[in-house]
Design a protein around this motif. Structure first.
Motif, short mmCIF file in Angstrom:
data_model
loop_
_atom_site.label_atom_id
_atom_site.label_comp_id
_atom_site.label_asym_id
_atom_site.label_seq_id
_atom_site.Cartn_x
_atom_site.Cartn_y
_atom_site.Cartn_z
N HIS A 1 0.84 -1.21 0.00
CA HIS A 1 0.00 0.00 0.00
C HIS A 1 0.87 1.25 0.00
O HIS A 1 0.62 2.20 -0.75
CB HIS A 1 -0.93 0.00 1.21
CG HIS A 1 -1.92 -1.13 1.22
ND1 HIS A 1 -2.81 -1.35 0.18
CD2 HIS A 1 -2.13 -2.13 2.12
CE1 HIS A 1 -3.55 -2.42 0.47
NE2 HIS A 1 -3.15 -2.91 1.63
N ALA A 2 1.89 1.29 0.87
CA ALA A 2 2.76 2.47 0.95
C ALA A 2 3.53 2.67 -0.35
O ALA A 2 3.71 3.80 -0.80
CB ALA A 2 3.73 2.32 2.12
N PHE A 3 3.96 1.58 -0.97
CA PHE A 3 4.73 1.67 -2.21
C PHE A 3 3.87 2.25 -3.33
O PHE A 3 4.33 3.08 -4.10
CB PHE A 3 5.27 0.29 -2.58
CG PHE A 3 6.26 0.32 -3.71
CD1 PHE A 3 7.53 0.82 -3.51
CD2 PHE A 3 5.92 -0.16 -4.96
CE1 PHE A 3 8.45 0.83 -4.54
CE2 PHE A 3 6.83 -0.14 -5.99
CZ PHE A 3 8.10 0.36 -5.77
N ARG A 4 2.61 1.80 -3.41
CA ARG A 4 1.71 2.35 -4.43
C ARG A 4 1.49 3.84 -4.23
O ARG A 4 1.47 4.61 -5.19
CB ARG A 4 0.38 1.60 -4.41
CG ARG A 4 0.42 0.29 -5.17
CD ARG A 4 -0.97 -0.26 -5.39
NE ARG A 4 -1.59 -0.70 -4.15
CZ ARG A 4 -1.49 -1.92 -3.65
NH1 ARG A 4 -0.77 -2.82 -4.28
NH2 ARG A 4 -2.10 -2.25 -2.53
N MET B 1 16.07 -4.13 8.10
CA MET B 1 15.51 -3.27 7.07
C MET B 1 14.09 -2.82 7.39
O MET B 1 13.65 -1.78 6.94
CB MET B 1 15.52 -3.98 5.71
CG MET B 1 16.88 -4.12 5.13
SD MET B 1 16.76 -4.80 3.48
CE MET B 1 18.47 -4.79 3.01
N ALA B 2 13.36 -3.63 8.17
CA ALA B 2 11.95 -3.32 8.43
C ALA B 2 11.75 -2.48 9.70
O ALA B 2 10.71 -1.86 9.85
CB ALA B 2 11.15 -4.61 8.54
N ARG C 1 7.63 14.55 -2.12
CA ARG C 1 7.79 14.73 -0.67
C ARG C 1 8.33 13.48 -0.01
O ARG C 1 9.10 13.54 0.93
CB ARG C 1 6.47 15.13 -0.04
CG ARG C 1 6.07 16.56 -0.34
CD ARG C 1 4.70 16.82 0.16
NE ARG C 1 3.79 15.98 -0.61
CZ ARG C 1 2.49 16.13 -0.67
NH1 ARG C 1 1.92 17.08 0.02
NH2 ARG C 1 1.73 15.35 -1.40
N LYS C 2 7.92 12.32 -0.47
CA LYS C 2 8.36 11.07 0.15
C LYS C 2 9.41 10.42 -0.73
O LYS C 2 9.33 10.46 -1.95
CB LYS C 2 7.19 10.11 0.32
CG LYS C 2 6.13 10.60 1.28
CD LYS C 2 5.01 9.61 1.36
CE LYS C 2 3.90 10.11 2.27
NZ LYS C 2 2.75 9.21 2.27
N GLY C 3 10.38 9.78 -0.09
CA GLY C 3 11.42 9.09 -0.83
C GLY C 3 10.99 7.69 -1.21
O GLY C 3 10.06 7.12 -0.62
N PRO D 1 10.21 2.64 1.23
CA PRO D 1 9.36 1.51 0.83
C PRO D 1 10.14 0.36 0.20
O PRO D 1 9.80 -0.80 0.40
CB PRO D 1 8.39 2.13 -0.19
CG PRO D 1 8.36 3.56 0.13
CD PRO D 1 9.72 3.89 0.64
N LEU D 2 11.22 0.69 -0.54
CA LEU D 2 12.04 -0.39 -1.11
C LEU D 2 12.74 -1.18 -0.02
O LEU D 2 12.83 -2.41 -0.10
CB LEU D 2 13.05 0.19 -2.09
CG LEU D 2 12.51 0.65 -3.43
CD1 LEU D 2 13.61 1.31 -4.26
CD2 LEU D 2 11.90 -0.50 -4.19
#
Length: 195
Positions: A52-55, A102-103, A72-74, A78-79
């Motif tokens: 969801h965040a990646f989309r 990473m998480a 605004r967001k990098g 999300p990657l």
């Protein structure tokens, strides 16, 4: 470096199996299986949240590219979350540890800083290689004179034409001359001039 990466990836399954056997001997087989299944479930949850965040980030980046604004967001967070979720889903304790690093929001800024430093060094090395290739072929390197960045301003004959005392065309002048359009000029006879 690629050879070391290939060897590490080939050794990883053997290390994972060895570590599972060691952990199973230490805490027991049922607890080891429960830990691995729990890590896999956590990985699926991270991947679902990250999807969801990646989309949203990709949608915002697309809008920013269309409007010409800075997003605004990098895209790196999300990657990293997605890679962490994938590493958590893969059964094993080494991959789960990397996935948790990473998480977790506490360690992600440190990993982002490390990745940014690595990427900057890599880009610098690539730029140096490109500059060396330009110089080896006898071409001028973009943004530099024939004597390199520390050579005389504008070359051996003094400053560039139209340059000020500093050799850069006065205050605020840019070394980038912009796009060059080649063509020729044809005068147009105006009918009004003949009358």
């Amino acid at each position: 470096m690629p050879l070391l990466t290939v060897l590490a990836l080939m050794a990883l399954p053997f290390l994972e199996v060895w570590l599972m056997i060691v952990v199973a001997g230490w805490i027991g087989v049922p607890w080891t299986l429960a830990a691995l299944v729990s890590l896999m479930i956590l990985g699926f949850a991270v991947l679902r949240h990250t999807g969801h965040a990646f989309r949203e980030v990709v949608k915002e980046a697309d809008e920013a590219m269309r409007t010409g604004e800075q997003p605004r967001k990098g895209l790196l967070d999300p990657l990293m979350l997605m890679a962490g979720g994938i590493l958590l889903v893969v059964p094993g304790f080494i991959t789960a540890t990397l996935g948790l690093l990473m998480a977790t929001p506490f360690t992600r800024p440190v990993l982002r800083w490390v990745f940014a430093g690595w990427a900057a060094r890599r880009m610098r090395r690539m730029q140096e290689r490109v500059n060396e290739e330009f110089a080896a072929r006898g071409a001028t390197i973009p943004g530099q004179g024939p004597f390199g960045p520390g050579g005389p301003a504008g070359g051996p004959f003094g400053p560039n034409p139209g340059a000020g005392a500093s050799g850069r065309g006065g205050p605020g002048a840019s070394t980038d001359r912009g796009r060059v359009i080649q063509g020729h000029f044809e005068p147009v006879d105006d009918d009004n001039d003949k009358n």
